[in-house]
Each structure stands twice: as C-alpha cells, then as structure tokens.
Enzyme design. Structure first.
Site, mmCIF file in Angstrom:
data_model
loop_
_atom_site.group_PDB
_atom_site.id
_atom_site.type_symbol
_atom_site.label_atom_id
_atom_site.label_comp_id
_atom_site.label_asym_id
_atom_site.label_seq_id
_atom_site.Cartn_x
_atom_site.Cartn_y
_atom_site.Cartn_z
ATOM 1 N N ASP A 265 0.972 -1.300 0.088
ATOM 2 C CA ASP A 265 0.020 -0.133 0.168
ATOM 3 C C ASP A 265 0.934 1.045 -0.075
ATOM 4 O O ASP A 265 2.117 1.161 0.306
ATOM 5 C CB ASP A 265 -1.166 -0.058 1.139
ATOM 6 C CG ASP A 265 -2.043 0.949 1.166
ATOM 7 O OD1 ASP A 265 -2.019 1.690 0.119
ATOM 8 O OD2 ASP A 265 -3.104 0.779 1.611
HETATM 9 C C1 BGC Z 1 -4.866 3.240 0.326
HETATM 10 C C2 BGC Z 1 -4.930 2.390 -0.772
HETATM 11 C C3 BGC Z 1 -4.684 3.325 -2.240
HETATM 12 C C4 BGC Z 1 -3.419 3.985 -2.106
HETATM 13 C C5 BGC Z 1 -3.277 4.599 -3.323
HETATM 14 C C6 BGC Z 1 -3.746 4.268 0.145
HETATM 15 O O1 BGC Z 1 -3.730 5.137 1.074
HETATM 16 O O2 BGC Z 1 -5.010 2.701 1.405
HETATM 17 O O3 BGC Z 1 -6.083 1.510 -0.819
HETATM 18 O O4 BGC Z 1 -4.908 2.473 -3.575
HETATM 19 O O5 BGC Z 1 -3.439 4.867 -0.992
HETATM 20 O O6 BGC Z 1 -3.907 6.022 -3.361
#
Ligand code: BGC
Length: 733
Positions: A265
C-alpha cells in the site's frame, strides 16, 4: 510507407540499444509465451535496472526499463472508477481537464446486488475506462471483511461474508483484466479498521484467518487469476503485512501459488531486508514528496532502492530475491502494457453510465414498507418534499483514495425531479454536515436551527416527505484514514426525523451509506430504503426504485445490529476494537457478522441477506438430488419460487449450511450458495443451486487443513439469514 519509416527509425534506435546482443527487442517479440519472454528480458537487465524496476518513480508509476523499451507501469485508484490524475510527486490533484470518469457504485452496493453477472459488467466497464486512461493497474477491488460498522472504509469492500465476497470478486477481476489492465486486490490482509491502521498488530486465530478473512483473496488468486495484490498497512504476528513471511511467502505465494506482483500500500514498506525476503515485489508511496525531501532523488532511497542494492552487493540477501521480484514485474508488464493485442478501452461513455445505473438499481435494499408506502407512482402525490443533505451532496467526492472526479453525477434530487417533474418536488436541506479537510471535520457553515425550522415548516404542507440522509464521504463518516465515532446518524438527523414525524407521518427514509447505522425511529416511519454510494447514475437508479419502474431486489451484504454492542467485534471490548494502539485481538473469532447474531442468538435489526420487494415470493420446499454425499460430490439443491404479486421482480435464494454435531465450534449457519432469480408477475421457476461438499469444511488449525467431517448437514433455504423457508438434511460420508 509511414509505417516502414517508423519501423526503420525504431530499428536504428534498437540497434544502438542492443548493439552488444543483437537480439530482437523484448517489446517486439511476442511470438513466445510469457514465461520465455520473462526469462529473456530478465537476462538482458542490469542490476541497476532491476532495482529501478521494482519501486516507484512517481506517486503512481514505476519506471519500466527505458533501455529495453519496457514501458512505465501506470497505476490508479480504484476501486469505483478511475481516479483523477494526481501530481507526479504529491497527493495533489494534477488539474487535468480530460480525466472526468464514470463513477460506478461503491463495492458494498455491488455486493448488495448478489448478482455476479453485474460484477462482470462492473469489471469490464471499469477496466475499459482504466485502459483508455492508459492505466496498467487499477487499485481495486477491496475485499477486507466487514467486521464492525464503524470501519471508515467498509463502503469500499464487499460485506461481511467470505462466500458472498468470493463469488462477487471473481467476475470483477476477470472483467477488468479482459482489458489488459491488472486488477489489484487489496488490502492483504486484516485491515479491518482505519484507526491505527498504520501499525496495529492483529491477533487472529488461524480458523478465523482461513475461514473468514482470506477466502475472497484466495478466490481472486485461484479463480480469477488476479495479476496484482496490495499489502495492508497493519501488522500481523508482529510483522508488517506488506512484507509478512506467513501471509505473503507461505500463504499467498506458497499455498495459493500467486504468480503476480505483490505491491505495498502507499507507504507500507518499513524494512529492506524483510521486503527482500518476504515477498514484496513493488514498493510504492514510501515518501510523498519524491523529488526534494532529501538532497537526493528520494525514490532512490526507497527501501527497495539503494539500501537493497547495497545489501545485494554485500551479499546480505541473495540475488535470487531480486530476480524473483523482477520476474513478477516483467510478467505483469507482458500481461498489460506489453500486450500488443489489448483493446484500447473507452471512457465516460453512455454505456458505462448505464452499467452504473443497472448495478445501482439492483443494489438498493427495501428495508421496511408499510401500507405500500413505496412505490410512489408518478401521479400519486402532487407535493413531494425532499429533505436531507444527501439528496444533493456529491458523494463521489471524498472518502479518501477512492475519490473520483466524474463527468456527471446525477443526484437523488435530480433523479426525482427528472421522474416527477419540478412542479411536484420541493427540496430543503434539513441539516448540514460540513466537510472534512486534512483529517479534520469543518462544521457546516449553515445555521442548524434555520435548516431544521425550514424543513418542519415545509413538511406541514407536503403530501409525502422523503428524507434522504445517512452518512457521507467526510472524515469520521464513510472515509479512509478514520473510523466513525458513533453508530448513530450524525448532524442531528435522528432528532430531525422525529420532529418531522410529529408534523407529517407520511415519511419515507432513504439512507445512503456504506455502513450499518442505528435506526432509533424505525418503528415510527412507514418506510425505509437502504441505498449506497451509487456513483454517476445515483439519482436515476434511486428514482426508478422509488417510482416503481424498477422493483428493488438488493439484499444486505452485512448485518444491521440493533445496538453497536450487539456486533461481535464490539462485544469483545476495547482490545478487540480498536485495540490498545499496539495490538488488537479478534475475540469474536469466526463469529463475524450474522455468524455472531445467529450463534449467540442476538437478533439483528436487519439481518444479512435481507431485503424486501414490491412483490412477494413464495418458496416451495427445498429438496436435494440425493440424501448422501461423498466428500468430492456436489449437492444439487432445488426449490421452486413463485412471484405471487402483480409486478415483476427478483428474489435472491440463499442457502445456508449448519453441521449437526461438529467436533469443534461452528457458526449456527453459513452462506454456501445463492442465486438471484427474476420472475414475471405470477411466474414460477425451479431454482437449482450447486453446493460443493468441500465448501462445508472448517479449517482445522492444528492439522493446517480443511476438514469435512462425516456428519449430517442441514441446508437452509431462505430469503435472508434470518428468514429460512425450508431445510433439508443431508448425510456426508
Ligand atoms: C490506500 C490504498 C490506495 C493507495 C493509493 C492508500 O492510502 O490505502 O487503498 O490504493 O493509498 O492511493
């Protein structure tokens, strides 16, 4: 001629690039199968190229291998539409004007359709939008299990039941990937709350892990062949989930043989050695400000950049760890941006808005409907008063990373005006919720008393009042990076509904949310609809259901407890939710959602699988093709369903199983099959549902294997987890 010229220039360029090897360029030779091409490309890459290949070069891209013509890999959120462009090195919106997408309904809504065919349509449409926008990976779908109603991100997931989530997630992935765009299943694993998501260490039994929290991920890998998976921010067994030996090496890549890319993530990598050894293939988002946080180019300082290079050079971690990551990244490239046969996609089309409408319509859940309050035929009333902020508030904005910039979002109010005509509809806000900014709630600029008084005044004169409220996409509502702080509706909505009722009893409540909420006024209102974040065509879908042009057929993908304490995770006390800030223990174990309500005999206000229709369905007595089955058999259960009313409609036939005398605790019953069936008024159909005996297994944590015991199993056939119409007992040997 032009083509030959271009190709000529191309080959000139290539002859420089590959002067030493004189091989066919990697990007042109697609005669070989992917594995051969992966090995071929791997051999041509330098150590530095390999390192660059496995971490970000910007907020949402990794650099490919420019020398070999392997393109940059572009990613985008996900999961409900293609997010607007984000700046190269920050979270700011880039301000492009060609990136307004179609917003599809939130994944809770998709789950509520109980219709895998719509999930395929969803994936195909979203994949086409991603492809058009030149995205190689769409960061979704999310399948973290709905554990309790306060999780700020439940709206992005597919509900509380692993069987439902597994059935719904597979077609979504297949649909996206048909476009040559990878789905990215997230967040692996155990990210079931937003509070302390960045560090909380989750303690969960192996039974709950395998029976509840992992099945939808497993289905995504084994049944849909997902090409990428995103790790979660939290910890499990003391180790960060994005480089977790057990979750990634042992289970994902070992037991399930996942062959795609396992990425972080954004910012969830924490340690180079662990990342090297425990299965992380692509590091994203470690620093927001990629260019000038340090003197160096910040991306070079990612855990999987220079520090990894140094470790490799010093022999602290084997070179094979790097090659394995690069292989997976190359496989992803050949499946996506180096697949020259992939379609070109399409963007913000009328067809996609239609798909969003269809999915939205089938997701809306009719919860209560005294004296046929709904449907409201076009000529039934002259003065319809709409009260509530969610009738007009754009609900595709906000919510965190799933935010969208849409070409068009039809609000419920617009949908109602379109349906009934502006002369019949009046509108007043009734309450104001404010908005969030950088994790803080900014109160509404409106005076709460004036909003309330205005609504009460207008209600006096209305033939009918439609209250359209619920939660929204602000911080501490349905929004990433925070959980809700109360199970109640905020902004004095409960009080407003009670006061409106004193003035006009003819009120239908339409809740829009991605979570269960307390419904203290339920006994006093004649009707209630549960709706969701429905995206671009929200207003049309809502108005079609309210007017009866579409007969509602959505079913709840999670339970609505009467009180928050009736939820299993909350009942476990603060160590269970939200934890002590360092660790948390999933005390309800396998009894998540309706499994808790049923087993502990604590009825929910609205049960999992519940949803009414404008018609009624009569269930015949369910029967099976045999009475005895072996462990590899398939049970065929059939039941006749009749639409007894005067309008066409759809029912979801649900099969729950319970084991007679299990040698360890099992939930009172568990969903093992379902089928949505469309019936014209008066029509009957025999519905056949196949249940695999192996799906009746529990996970034996001591032997680390799935076990179906020799025993009797009862298969309950019903219209919700709390509305069983008949049962059949079968013997498994
Ligand atoms: C989120 C993800 C997301 C990523 C990119 C993170 O904060 O948990 O679900 O895909 O950011 O935006």
């Amino acid at each position: 001629m032009k083509r030959i010229l271009t190709y000529g220039l191309f080959s000139l360029f290539i002859s420089f690039a590959t002067a030493q090897t004189k091989q066919t360029p990697v990007y042109l030779d697609d005669s070989k199968d992917i594995e051969l091409r992966v090995e071929d490309a791997l051999k041509r890459m330098t150590l530095e190229e390999k390192i660059a290949f496995i971490h970000a070069q910007s907020k949402f891209s990794s650099p490919g291998v420019p020398r070999l013509g392997i393109p940059e890999l572009w990613m985008s959120d996900g999961p409900h539409g293609v997010r607007m462009e984000i700046e190269w090195d920050s979270w700011k919106h880039a301000g492009w004007t060609n990136d307004s997408c179609t917003a599809f309904p939130a994944l809770t809504a998709l789950a509520a359709t109980f219709n895998p065919e719509l999930s395929l349509l969803y994936g195909q449409s979203l994949g086409a939008e991603a492809r058009y926008r030149k995205k190689d990976v769409i960061l979704g779908p999310g399948v973290n299990i709905y554990r309790m109603p306060l999780n700020g991100r439940n709206f992005e997931y597919m509900g509380e039941d692993p069987f439902l989530a597994s059935k719904m997630v597979v077609p979504y992935i297949i649909g996206v990937q048909e476009n040559g765009v990878a789905a990215c299943l997230k967040h692996y694993a155990l990210n079931n709350q937003e509070v302390w998501r960045g560090h909380i260490d989750v303690e969960v039994s192996d039974r709950a892990l395998y029976e509840i929290y992992l099945p939808a991920f497993k289905a995504g890998v084994e049944k849909a062949g997902v090409w990428s998976i995103m790790g979660s921010y939290n910890k499990y067994r003391g180790q960060w989930c994005s480089h977790n030996e057990r979750l990634v090496n042992d289970i994902l890549k070992g037991e399930w043989k996942f062959d795609g890319v396992f990425m972080t993530d954004w910012g969830s990598a924490h340690d180079t050695k662990e990342a090297a050894l425990y299965g992380l293939d692509l590091e994203m988002g470690s620093w927001t400000n990629g260019l000038n946080q340090t003197k160096d180019f910040a991306y070079d300082n990612y855990y999987m950049a220079k520090p990894y290079l140094t470790m490799l050079r010093n022999g602290e971690v084997p070179m094979s760890t790097l090659d394995e990551k690069v292989r997976r990244m190359l496989r992803l490239a050949f499946r996506t941006n180096m697949n020259r046969n992939r379609p070109f996609g399409s963007f913000a089309t009328p067809e996609h808005a239609e798909a969003a409408r269809l999915i939205g319509e089938e997701s809306i859940v009719l919860m209560k409907n005294t004296n046929n309050f709904f449907p409201i035929a076009k000529d039934r009333y002259n003065k319809i008063l709409v009260v509530g902020e969610n009738a007009t508030r754009p609900l595709t904005i906000g919510g965190g990373s799933s935010e969208l910039k849409v070409k068009k979002e039809v609000s419920p109010l617009e949908g109602l005006i379109d349906k009934y005509g502006a002369d019949k509809i009046s509108y007043t806000m009734g309450y104001g919720s404010g908005r969030s900014s950088y994790g803080k709630v900014i109160p509404s600029p409106y005076n709460a008393d004036s909003l309330r008084i205005k609504a009460l005044e207008l209600a006096k004169d209305a033939d009918v009042v439609l209250f359209i409220g619920g939660l929204n996409k602000s911080h501490e509502q349905d929004c990433e990076a925070g959980d809700r702080v109360t199970y109640n509706l905020d902004f004095n909505q409960n009080e407003l509904i009670e006061e409106l009722l004193k003035i006009n009893k003819n009120i239908g409540v339409i809740l829009i949310s991605g979570n269960a909420v307390a419904t203290s006024w339920l006994n006093k209102v004649p009707a209630l609809i549960q709706s969701w974040y429905l995206g671009s065509s929200a207003g049309y879908a809502t108005a079609n259901v309210i007017s009866g042009e579409v007969n509602p057929s959505g079913k709840l993908p999670f339970s609505f407890p009467k009180r928050l304490e009736d939820n299993g995770a909350i009942a476990g006390g603060s160590l269970s939710y939200p934890g002590d800030s360092i660790r948390q223990v999933y005390t309800e174990d396998i009894l998540v959602g309706y499994r808790w309500h049923d087993t502990k005999k604590i009825p929910a206000q609205f049960a999992f699988g519940y949803g009414l229709s404008y018609t009624t369905f009569e269930f015949g007595k369910a029967s099976t093709d045999q009475k005895e089955y072996g462990k590899d058999d398939t049970i065929k259960i059939s039941v006749s369903i009749t639409n007894k009313g005067s309008v066409d409609g759809a029912e979801v036939v649900q099969i729950y199983a319970s084991q007679r005398k299990p040698s360890l605790q099992r939930p009172a019953k568990e969903l093992k099959g379902f089928q949505k069936v469309f019936l014209k008024a008066g029509e009957s159909k025999v519905v056949e549902i196949a249940i695999l005996v192996k799906d009746l297994a529990y996970f034996d944590d001591k032997a680390h294997t799935w076990v179906v015991e020799n025993d009797k199993f009862t298969l309950h056939c019903g219209a919700s987890s709390a509305d069983i119409r008949s049962s059949v007992v079968v013997n498994v040997k």
